[in-house]
Design a protein around this motif. Sequence first.
Motif, PDB file in Angstrom:
ATOM      1  N   THR A   1       0.827  -1.202   0.000  1.00  0.00           N
ATOM      2  CA  THR A   1       0.000   0.000   0.000  1.00  0.00           C
ATOM      3  C   THR A   1       0.863   1.253   0.000  1.00  0.00           C
ATOM      4  OG1 THR A   1      -1.720  -1.182   1.230  1.00  0.00           O
ATOM      5  CG2 THR A   1      -1.832   1.217   1.224  1.00  0.00           C
ATOM      6  N   ALA A   2       1.910   1.262   0.829  1.00  0.00           N
ATOM      7  CA  ALA A   2       2.795   2.421   0.891  1.00  0.00           C
ATOM      8  C   ALA A   2       3.502   2.657  -0.444  1.00  0.00           C
ATOM      9  CB  ALA A   2       3.823   2.231   2.007  1.00  0.00           C
ATOM     10  N   ALA A   3       3.925   1.581  -1.102  1.00  0.00           N
ATOM     11  CA  ALA A   3       4.618   1.717  -2.390  1.00  0.00           C
ATOM     12  C   ALA A   3       3.687   2.286  -3.458  1.00  0.00           C
ATOM     13  CB  ALA A   3       5.158   0.361  -2.829  1.00  0.00           C
ATOM     14  N   ILE A   4       2.451   1.818  -3.494  1.00  0.00           N
ATOM     15  CA  ILE A   4       1.487   2.329  -4.476  1.00  0.00           C
ATOM     16  C   ILE A   4       1.167   3.791  -4.187  1.00  0.00           C
ATOM     17  CG2 ILE A   4      -0.869   2.100  -5.346  1.00  0.00           C
ATOM     18  CD1 ILE A   4      -0.654  -0.894  -4.863  1.00  0.00           C
ATOM     19  N   TYR A   5       0.973   4.115  -2.922  1.00  0.00           N
ATOM     20  CA  TYR A   5       0.665   5.505  -2.541  1.00  0.00           C
ATOM     21  C   TYR A   5       1.804   6.434  -2.926  1.00  0.00           C
ATOM     22  CZ  TYR A   5      -0.722   9.448   0.376  1.00  0.00           C
ATOM     23  OH  TYR A   5      -1.084  10.693   0.815  1.00  0.00           O
ATOM     24  N   LEU A   6       3.038   6.006  -2.688  1.00  0.00           N
ATOM     25  CA  LEU A   6       4.199   6.831  -3.027  1.00  0.00           C
ATOM     26  C   LEU A   6       4.301   7.025  -4.541  1.00  0.00           C
ATOM     27  CD1 LEU A   6       6.790   8.288  -2.142  1.00  0.00           C
ATOM     28  CD2 LEU A   6       7.970   6.088  -2.265  1.00  0.00           C
ATOM     29  N   THR A   7       4.060   5.963  -5.299  1.00  0.00           N
ATOM     30  CA  THR A   7       4.121   6.062  -6.758  1.00  0.00           C
ATOM     31  C   THR A   7       3.078   7.031  -7.294  1.00  0.00           C
ATOM     32  OG1 THR A   7       4.918   3.773  -6.891  1.00  0.00           O
ATOM     33  CG2 THR A   7       4.007   4.744  -8.896  1.00  0.00           C
ATOM     34  N   VAL A   8       1.865   6.939  -6.775  1.00  0.00           N
ATOM     35  CA  VAL A   8       0.792   7.828  -7.231  1.00  0.00           C
ATOM     36  C   VAL A   8       1.105   9.272  -6.870  1.00  0.00           C
ATOM     37  CG1 VAL A   8      -1.637   8.435  -6.896  1.00  0.00           C
ATOM     38  CG2 VAL A   8      -0.964   6.045  -7.184  1.00  0.00           C
ATOM     39  N   THR A   9       1.678   9.508  -5.699  1.00  0.00           N
ATOM     40  CA  THR A   9       2.017  10.868  -5.288  1.00  0.00           C
ATOM     41  C   THR A   9       3.033  11.487  -6.238  1.00  0.00           C
ATOM     42  OG1 THR A   9       1.610  10.301  -2.967  1.00  0.00           O
ATOM     43  CG2 THR A   9       2.913  12.273  -3.402  1.00  0.00           C
ATOM     44  N   VAL A  10       4.032  10.705  -6.647  1.00  0.00           N
ATOM     45  CA  VAL A  10       5.020  11.210  -7.597  1.00  0.00           C
ATOM     46  C   VAL A  10       4.370  11.505  -8.946  1.00  0.00           C
ATOM     47  CG1 VAL A  10       7.111  10.616  -8.871  1.00  0.00           C
ATOM     48  CG2 VAL A  10       6.935  10.043  -6.448  1.00  0.00           C
ATOM     49  N   LEU A  11       3.487  10.625  -9.417  1.00  0.00           N
ATOM     50  CA  LEU A  11       2.817  10.840 -10.698  1.00  0.00           C
ATOM     51  C   LEU A  11       1.926  12.080 -10.656  1.00  0.00           C
ATOM     52  CD1 LEU A  11       1.811   7.169 -11.651  1.00  0.00           C
ATOM     53  CD2 LEU A  11       3.694   8.543 -12.566  1.00  0.00           C
ATOM     54  N   VAL A  12       1.293  12.318  -9.511  1.00  0.00           N
ATOM     55  CA  VAL A  12       0.457  13.513  -9.374  1.00  0.00           C
ATOM     56  C   VAL A  12       1.305  14.775  -9.441  1.00  0.00           C
ATOM     57  CG1 VAL A  12      -0.994  14.803  -7.761  1.00  0.00           C
ATOM     58  CG2 VAL A  12      -1.399  12.377  -8.134  1.00  0.00           C
ATOM     59  N   ASP A  13       2.469  14.758  -8.786  1.00  0.00           N
ATOM     60  CA  ASP A  13       3.368  15.919  -8.850  1.00  0.00           C
ATOM     61  C   ASP A  13       3.793  16.208 -10.291  1.00  0.00           C
ATOM     62  OD1 ASP A  13       3.207  16.296  -6.154  1.00  0.00           O
ATOM     63  OD2 ASP A  13       5.036  15.179  -5.686  1.00  0.00           O
ATOM     64  N   LEU A  14       4.025  15.160 -11.058  1.00  0.00           N
ATOM     65  CA  LEU A  14       4.378  15.350 -12.463  1.00  0.00           C
ATOM     66  C   LEU A  14       3.184  15.838 -13.280  1.00  0.00           C
ATOM     67  CD1 LEU A  14       6.547  12.149 -13.068  1.00  0.00           C
ATOM     68  CD2 LEU A  14       7.352  14.487 -12.674  1.00  0.00           C
TER      69      LEU A  14
END
Length: 270
Positions: free
Chosen positions: A243-256
């Motif tokens: 869950t933490a890995a998916i959340y972190l990935t989505v956060t980076v994609l949102v910043d982009l």
Amino acid sequence: MGESSDPALRERIERDWGLDRPLIVQYGLHLGRLSHGDLGYSYVRGEPVADILFGEQLVTSAQLAGFALLIAVVLAPLLAVFTAGRRDVFSRATATLEVIVASAPPFWTGLVLIWVFAFTLKVLPVTAGNEFQRLILPAVTLALPIAAVLAQVMREGIERALEQPFALTARSRGISATRLRVRHGLRHSLIPAATLAGWAVSGLLTGTVVIEEVFGRAGIGRETIAAVTHSDVPVVLGVALLTAAIYLTVTVLVDLAYLWIDPRLQEPIA
């Protein structure tokens, strides 16, 4: 394991997990295993945690979460565009329904949808039918609270955009109200909506735990409940890390995505 557990089994688990070593050594060993994709071993299921999480269960949960996300990202902009800036009965009823759906527990929403569409109208099955038919109700249940919150945020963003001077200029050129909302207002509402993407993803991940249990679907959610019920700590830790890995990935994609939504963010600060 309990006080009455087998001492040999207890000793084996302590040795395998390095619990008989200093805490800093345990932490280093754990990081070393994670770097090789080793999430541990389930002593309840008798198989590696990675095999439990990254097999068919993950595919099933990903299908549910992906379909729910698709419904949410289609429904939220539609509600926001057709109700922004309006004070008629439909808009007020929609806003009230959004608050109710966003506040209601997901399991309650799921039970209501089952009662209405499966038992009363008999148009959507819960356990019968093909895989797509069985996917509709749980996906809608999972998507509705997210779509309700996103629609509220996007509506507010559109209404703020409609109050800007460029909106008055666009109206003076004869642009229709709907086109103004879609072409100009909707884009201005995407940044606050994208900010909620992390919350939306976490809602999808945690929501599958409840929804899969309500609708009797296999997946990560049911595996998590089974792991918690049987104190299967390695599986619970594996779900938390996933869950933490998916959340972190989505956060980076949102910043982009911010850079695409608002190109002004790409300009260097003087």
